[in-house]
Design a protein around this motif. Structure first.
Motif, PDB file in Angstrom:
ATOM      1  N   LYS A   5       0.817  -1.212   0.000  1.00 54.80           N
ATOM      2  CA  LYS A   5       0.000   0.000   0.000  1.00 54.80           C
ATOM      3  C   LYS A   5       0.853   1.264   0.000  1.00 54.80           C
ATOM      4  CE  LYS A   5      -2.507  -1.417   3.679  1.00 54.80           C
ATOM      5  NZ  LYS A   5      -3.651  -1.560   4.609  1.00 54.80           N
ATOM      6  N   ASN A   6       0.212   2.346  -0.375  1.00 56.90           N
ATOM      7  CA  ASN A   6       0.822   3.655  -0.225  1.00 56.90           C
ATOM      8  C   ASN A   6       1.023   3.918   1.264  1.00 56.90           C
ATOM      9  OD1 ASN A   6       1.279   6.496  -0.049  1.00 56.90           O
ATOM     10  ND2 ASN A   6       0.301   6.743  -2.045  1.00 56.90           N
ATOM     11  N   GLN A   7       2.218   4.316   1.664  1.00 60.54           N
ATOM     12  CA  GLN A   7       2.479   4.540   3.091  1.00 60.54           C
ATOM     13  C   GLN A   7       1.512   5.565   3.685  1.00 60.54           C
ATOM     14  OE1 GLN A   7       3.797   7.425   4.622  1.00 60.54           O
ATOM     15  NE2 GLN A   7       3.842   8.576   2.694  1.00 60.54           N
ATOM     16  N   SER A   8       0.994   6.470   2.835  1.00 61.09           N
ATOM     17  CA  SER A   8       0.092   7.503   3.355  1.00 61.09           C
ATOM     18  C   SER A   8      -1.249   6.913   3.786  1.00 61.09           C
ATOM     19  CB  SER A   8      -0.140   8.592   2.301  1.00 61.09           C
ATOM     20  OG  SER A   8      -0.913   8.070   1.238  1.00 61.09           O
ATOM     21  N   SER A   9      -1.554   5.695   3.365  1.00 60.78           N
ATOM     22  CA  SER A   9      -2.833   5.105   3.764  1.00 60.78           C
ATOM     23  C   SER A   9      -2.669   4.106   4.914  1.00 60.78           C
ATOM     24  CB  SER A   9      -3.509   4.438   2.557  1.00 60.78           C
ATOM     25  OG  SER A   9      -2.769   3.312   2.148  1.00 60.78           O
ATOM     26  N   LEU A  10      -1.460   3.962   5.471  1.00 61.82           N
ATOM     27  CA  LEU A  10      -1.281   3.058   6.615  1.00 61.82           C
ATOM     28  C   LEU A  10      -1.860   3.687   7.891  1.00 61.82           C
ATOM     29  CD1 LEU A  10       2.421   1.792   6.295  1.00 61.82           C
ATOM     30  CD2 LEU A  10       0.358   0.804   5.318  1.00 61.82           C
ATOM     31  N   THR A  11      -2.449   2.857   8.729  1.00 62.29           N
ATOM     32  CA  THR A  11      -2.894   3.338  10.034  1.00 62.29           C
ATOM     33  C   THR A  11      -1.670   3.435  10.955  1.00 62.29           C
ATOM     34  OG1 THR A  11      -3.208   1.109  10.886  1.00 62.29           O
ATOM     35  CG2 THR A  11      -5.089   2.122   9.756  1.00 62.29           C
ATOM     36  N   SER A  12      -1.818   4.133  12.084  1.00 62.58           N
ATOM     37  CA  SER A  12      -0.676   4.246  12.994  1.00 62.58           C
ATOM     38  C   SER A  12      -0.290   2.877  13.539  1.00 62.58           C
ATOM     39  CB  SER A  12      -0.973   5.242  14.114  1.00 62.58           C
ATOM     40  OG  SER A  12      -2.216   4.966  14.679  1.00 62.58           O
ATOM     41  N   THR A  13      -1.265   1.984  13.693  1.00 58.84           N
ATOM     42  CA  THR A  13      -0.954   0.613  14.131  1.00 58.84           C
ATOM     43  C   THR A  13      -0.103  -0.105  13.093  1.00 58.84           C
ATOM     44  OG1 THR A  13      -3.133   0.610  15.158  1.00 58.84           O
ATOM     45  CG2 THR A  13      -2.005  -1.516  15.002  1.00 58.84           C
ATOM     46  N   GLU A  14      -0.477   0.050  11.819  1.00 58.59           N
ATOM     47  CA  GLU A  14       0.291  -0.608  10.757  1.00 58.59           C
ATOM     48  C   GLU A  14       1.713  -0.050  10.681  1.00 58.59           C
ATOM     49  OE1 GLU A  14      -2.938  -1.882   7.347  1.00 58.59           O
ATOM     50  OE2 GLU A  14      -2.591   0.262   7.627  1.00 58.59           O
ATOM     51  N   LYS A  15       1.834   1.257  10.879  1.00 57.45           N
ATOM     52  CA  LYS A  15       3.172   1.868  10.857  1.00 57.45           C
ATOM     53  C   LYS A  15       4.033   1.321  11.991  1.00 57.45           C
ATOM     54  CE  LYS A  15       1.825   6.179   8.616  1.00 57.45           C
ATOM     55  NZ  LYS A  15       1.429   7.571   8.799  1.00 57.45           N
ATOM     56  N   SER A  78       1.131 -11.551   6.412  1.00 60.18           N
ATOM     57  CA  SER A  78       0.402 -10.446   5.781  1.00 60.18           C
ATOM     58  C   SER A  78       1.226  -9.154   5.748  1.00 60.18           C
ATOM     59  CB  SER A  78      -0.915 -10.195   6.520  1.00 60.18           C
ATOM     60  OG  SER A  78      -0.655  -9.535   7.750  1.00 60.18           O
ATOM     61  N   ILE A  79       2.399  -9.175   6.385  1.00 65.24           N
ATOM     62  CA  ILE A  79       3.227  -7.970   6.369  1.00 65.24           C
ATOM     63  C   ILE A  79       3.663  -7.677   4.936  1.00 65.24           C
ATOM     64  CG2 ILE A  79       5.480  -7.016   7.043  1.00 65.24           C
ATOM     65  CD1 ILE A  79       5.149  -8.319   9.733  1.00 65.24           C
ATOM     66  N   ALA A  80       3.446  -6.429   4.530  1.00 67.83           N
ATOM     67  CA  ALA A  80       3.835  -6.029   3.178  1.00 67.83           C
ATOM     68  C   ALA A  80       4.556  -4.697   3.254  1.00 67.83           C
ATOM     69  CB  ALA A  80       2.593  -5.905   2.283  1.00 67.83           C
ATOM     70  N   LEU A  81       5.495  -4.497   2.342  1.00 62.29           N
ATOM     71  CA  LEU A  81       6.178  -3.216   2.289  1.00 62.29           C
ATOM     72  C   LEU A  81       5.214  -2.149   1.787  1.00 62.29           C
ATOM     73  CD1 LEU A  81       9.520  -4.196   0.527  1.00 62.29           C
ATOM     74  CD2 LEU A  81       9.132  -3.730   2.945  1.00 62.29           C
ATOM     75  N   PRO A  82       5.219  -0.975   2.392  1.00 64.42           N
ATOM     76  CA  PRO A  82       4.504   0.135   1.777  1.00 64.42           C
ATOM     77  C   PRO A  82       5.433   0.867   0.809  1.00 64.42           C
ATOM     78  CG  PRO A  82       5.252   0.768   3.966  1.00 64.42           C
ATOM     79  CD  PRO A  82       5.804  -0.619   3.702  1.00 64.42           C
ATOM     80  N   TYR A  83       4.822   1.651  -0.076  1.00 59.30           N
ATOM     81  CA  TYR A  83       5.677   2.426  -0.973  1.00 59.30           C
ATOM     82  C   TYR A  83       5.541   3.916  -0.676  1.00 59.30           C
ATOM     83  CZ  TYR A  83       1.335   2.981  -3.702  1.00 59.30           C
ATOM     84  OH  TYR A  83       0.048   3.253  -4.087  1.00 59.30           O
ATOM     85  N   TRP A  84       6.586   4.631  -1.001  1.00 64.81           N
ATOM     86  CA  TRP A  84       6.611   6.089  -0.865  1.00 64.81           C
ATOM     87  C   TRP A  84       6.506   6.695  -2.262  1.00 64.81           C
ATOM     88  CZ3 TRP A  84      11.770   9.192  -0.020  1.00 64.81           C
ATOM     89  CH2 TRP A  84      11.492  10.574  -0.081  1.00 64.81           C
ATOM     90  N   ASP A  85       5.318   7.201  -2.580  1.00 65.91           N
ATOM     91  CA  ASP A  85       5.147   7.927  -3.839  1.00 65.91           C
ATOM     92  C   ASP A  85       5.719   9.321  -3.638  1.00 65.91           C
ATOM     93  OD1 ASP A  85       4.358   9.433  -5.980  1.00 65.91           O
ATOM     94  OD2 ASP A  85       2.261   8.796  -5.942  1.00 65.91           O
ATOM     95  N   LEU A 220      11.008   1.822   1.214  1.00 62.52           N
ATOM     96  CA  LEU A 220       9.777   2.469   0.743  1.00 62.52           C
ATOM     97  C   LEU A 220      10.025   3.172  -0.588  1.00 62.52           C
ATOM     98  CD1 LEU A 220       9.521   2.186   3.941  1.00 62.52           C
ATOM     99  CD2 LEU A 220       7.674   3.824   3.700  1.00 62.52           C
ATOM    100  N   HIS A 221      11.212   3.713  -0.726  1.00 65.36           N
ATOM    101  CA  HIS A 221      11.618   4.323  -1.993  1.00 65.36           C
ATOM    102  C   HIS A 221      11.654   3.268  -3.099  1.00 65.36           C
ATOM    103  CE1 HIS A 221      13.881   6.179  -5.117  1.00 65.36           C
ATOM    104  NE2 HIS A 221      15.087   5.842  -4.699  1.00 65.36           N
ATOM    105  N   HIS A 222      12.357   2.157  -2.835  1.00 65.72           N
ATOM    106  CA  HIS A 222      12.472   1.147  -3.877  1.00 65.72           C
ATOM    107  C   HIS A 222      11.179   0.399  -4.131  1.00 65.72           C
ATOM    108  CE1 HIS A 222      16.297   0.975  -5.950  1.00 65.72           C
ATOM    109  NE2 HIS A 222      16.755   1.636  -4.911  1.00 65.72           N
ATOM    110  N   CYS A 223      10.305   0.384  -3.144  1.00 64.59           N
ATOM    111  CA  CYS A 223       8.998  -0.234  -3.354  1.00 64.59           C
ATOM    112  C   CYS A 223       8.227   0.570  -4.413  1.00 64.59           C
ATOM    113  CB  CYS A 223       8.238  -0.304  -2.037  1.00 64.59           C
ATOM    114  SG  CYS A 223       6.763  -1.307  -2.091  1.00 64.59           S
ATOM    115  N   TYR A 224       8.340   1.886  -4.375  1.00 60.26           N
ATOM    116  CA  TYR A 224       7.684   2.711  -5.401  1.00 60.26           C
ATOM    117  C   TYR A 224       8.344   2.504  -6.762  1.00 60.26           C
ATOM    118  CZ  TYR A 224       5.520   6.713  -7.703  1.00 60.26           C
ATOM    119  OH  TYR A 224       4.819   7.519  -8.566  1.00 60.26           O
ATOM    120  N   VAL A 225       9.675   2.394  -6.775  1.00 61.50           N
ATOM    121  CA  VAL A 225      10.391   2.110  -8.025  1.00 61.50           C
ATOM    122  C   VAL A 225       9.897   0.780  -8.609  1.00 61.50           C
ATOM    123  CG1 VAL A 225      12.663   1.559  -8.987  1.00 61.50           C
ATOM    124  CG2 VAL A 225      12.423   3.468  -7.382  1.00 61.50           C
ATOM    125  N   ASP A 226       9.702  -0.199  -7.742  1.00 59.02           N
ATOM    126  CA  ASP A 226       9.211  -1.504  -8.180  1.00 59.02           C
ATOM    127  C   ASP A 226       7.804  -1.395  -8.752  1.00 59.02           C
ATOM    128  OD1 ASP A 226       9.717  -4.529  -8.123  1.00 59.02           O
ATOM    129  OD2 ASP A 226       7.787  -4.379  -7.116  1.00 59.02           O
TER     130      ASP A 226
END
Ligand code: CU
Ligand code: CU
Length: 397
Positions: A5-15, A78-85, A220-226
């Motif tokens: 997911k986009n890191q901006s949509s993570l909840t504080s718990t997920e972060k 279920s842990i997934a990397l978030p991406y930084w757009d 998070l940077h490379h997740c967006y590149v991916d």
């Protein structure tokens, strides 16, 4: 299936879950921990993962290893990397840094640009940099964001990303940093200087040497590149997903070469779905998420349909390879801005002065999200409500 997911949509718990997992992987900085092993792999294999065609493929495998390490250490698949757009929310604060201090920490401070806040501050004792190049004398994490550099740097824009996504083919001879066209060299950021390379420079400090994964924002940077590689494949179904088959100047960069230090080959990592993950932009716009001009969401599964916020300021729903759109928000040119799935269920296009240009008029449905369905409809759905509260084009019969 892990949903990145986009890191901006993570909840504080997920972060918190994510940073806890990252800290656990680093094992309080004790020798031989898995995190530092991965940093070392990056540093020791630079020429296999950079400056050539395998840039995307090598980092895809690398990110998978990191994601799996997080899943294993937390025993949670279920842990997934978030991406930084990095093109979004650049005005979120004075530096264009979208992360909260408690998530990834902020800019460096003092004459050494030491990161002093957040979970990766040196004083926590949890984040000593033990894998360092000869140019890194200190064991604390450093950042010097673009606006505080001389000359100041700014992050890549949505237009930069669109230009890279439009580039074809995947890569061209001589398959290195001088390749004059194609997706890879443009997205890596060599022609022109920008994109991926610029983001490393923009964060600065520990993100600039070959040990850059020392800064967790690397992932998070490379997740967006991916995601960009994944988006490019979806946008260009007529293009070969990877080039070349042979002829790359460095072994490891051809389609069927093993990518050191692994036996995995570029041909093995062409599809995200085959590797058990996909991106949230495959199909959804969740509450709070934004489409910027040129950005697109694709239907789940085969990606046959896509909804684009186009550069004439309108939303359009398309069937790929078919010349006509299925639906549009209006037929006249509009001032550019952004399209937001608002928390109360309204899908809204606003211009850059925050004036409302268009809306779905579906306010009063909190938590609703936009979906591009594999049957060619764009719908807004409210959790727990079986029927969509908005559907385009209208269903027949
Ligand atoms: Cu790298
Ligand atoms: Cu990089």
């Amino acid at each position: 299936m892990a949903l990145r997911k986009n890191q901006s949509s993570l909840t504080s718990t997920e972060k918190k879950q994510l940073t806890d997992a990252v800290l656990k992987l680093k094992a309080g900085g004790s020798p031989g921990n898995r995190y530092d092993e991965l940093v070392l792999i990056h540093e020791q294999n630079i020429t296999y993962g950079h400056f050539g065609p395998a840039f995307f493929a090598w980092h895809r495998e690398y990110l998978l290893l990191f994601e799996q390490a997080l899943q294993n250490i937390m025993n949670d698949q279920s842990i997934a990397l978030p991406y930084w757009d990095w093109t979004a929310n650049q005005s979120a604060n004075t530096f264009g840094w979208p992360f909260t201090a408690d998530f990834l920490g902020g800019n460096g401070q003092g004459s050494y640009w030491q990161v002093m806040d957040g979970p990766f501050a040196y004083d926590t004792g949890m984040w000593p940099l033990t894998v360092r190049t000869g140019t890194e004398p200190y064991s604390f994490l450093m950042r010097r964001f673009g606006p505080s550099q001389q000359p100041p740097l700014s992050l890549p824009t949505p237009a930069n990303v669109q230009a890279a996504l439009q580039a074809t083919p995947y890569d061209v001879p001589p398959w290195d940093i001088t390749s004059p066209s194609g997706l890879r060299n443009r997205a890596e950021g060599n022609i022109p200087f920008g994109m991926h390379n610029l983001v490393h420079m923009w964060v600065g400090g520990s993100m600039t040497p070959f040990t850059s994964p020392n800064d967790p924002v690397f992932w998070l940077h490379h997740c967006y590149v991916d995601r960009l590689w994944s988006d490019w494949q979806i946008l260009h179904p007529d293009q070969v997903a990877y080039l070349p088959r042979e002829g790359a100047p460095i072994k490891g960069h051809n389609l069927y070469d093993a990518m050191p230090p692994w036996t995995v080959r570029p041909v093995d990592v062409l599809s995200t779905w085959d590797h058990g993950y996909h991106y949230d932009t495959d199909g959804f716009l969740v509450p709070g998420e934004v489409l910027y001009p040129g950005q697109t969401i694709y239907s789940m599964g085969d990606h046959r349909y896509y909804l684009a916020y186009e550069t004439d300021g309108n939303l359009r729903l398309w069937l790929r390879g078919w010349g006509n759109y299925l639906w549009q928000s209006s037929d006249s040119k509009k001032p550019l801005g952004k399209c937001t799935m608002e928390s109360q269920g309204n899908l809204v296009i606003r211009d850059n002065n925050n004036n409302k240009i268009w809306e779905s008029k579906t306010d009063g449905h909190p938590g609703s999200y936009l979906v591009v369905r594999p049957d060619g409809h764009a719908t807004i759905n409210q959790p727990g409500v079986p029927k969509p509260i908005w559907i385009q084009p209208p269903e027949k019969g």
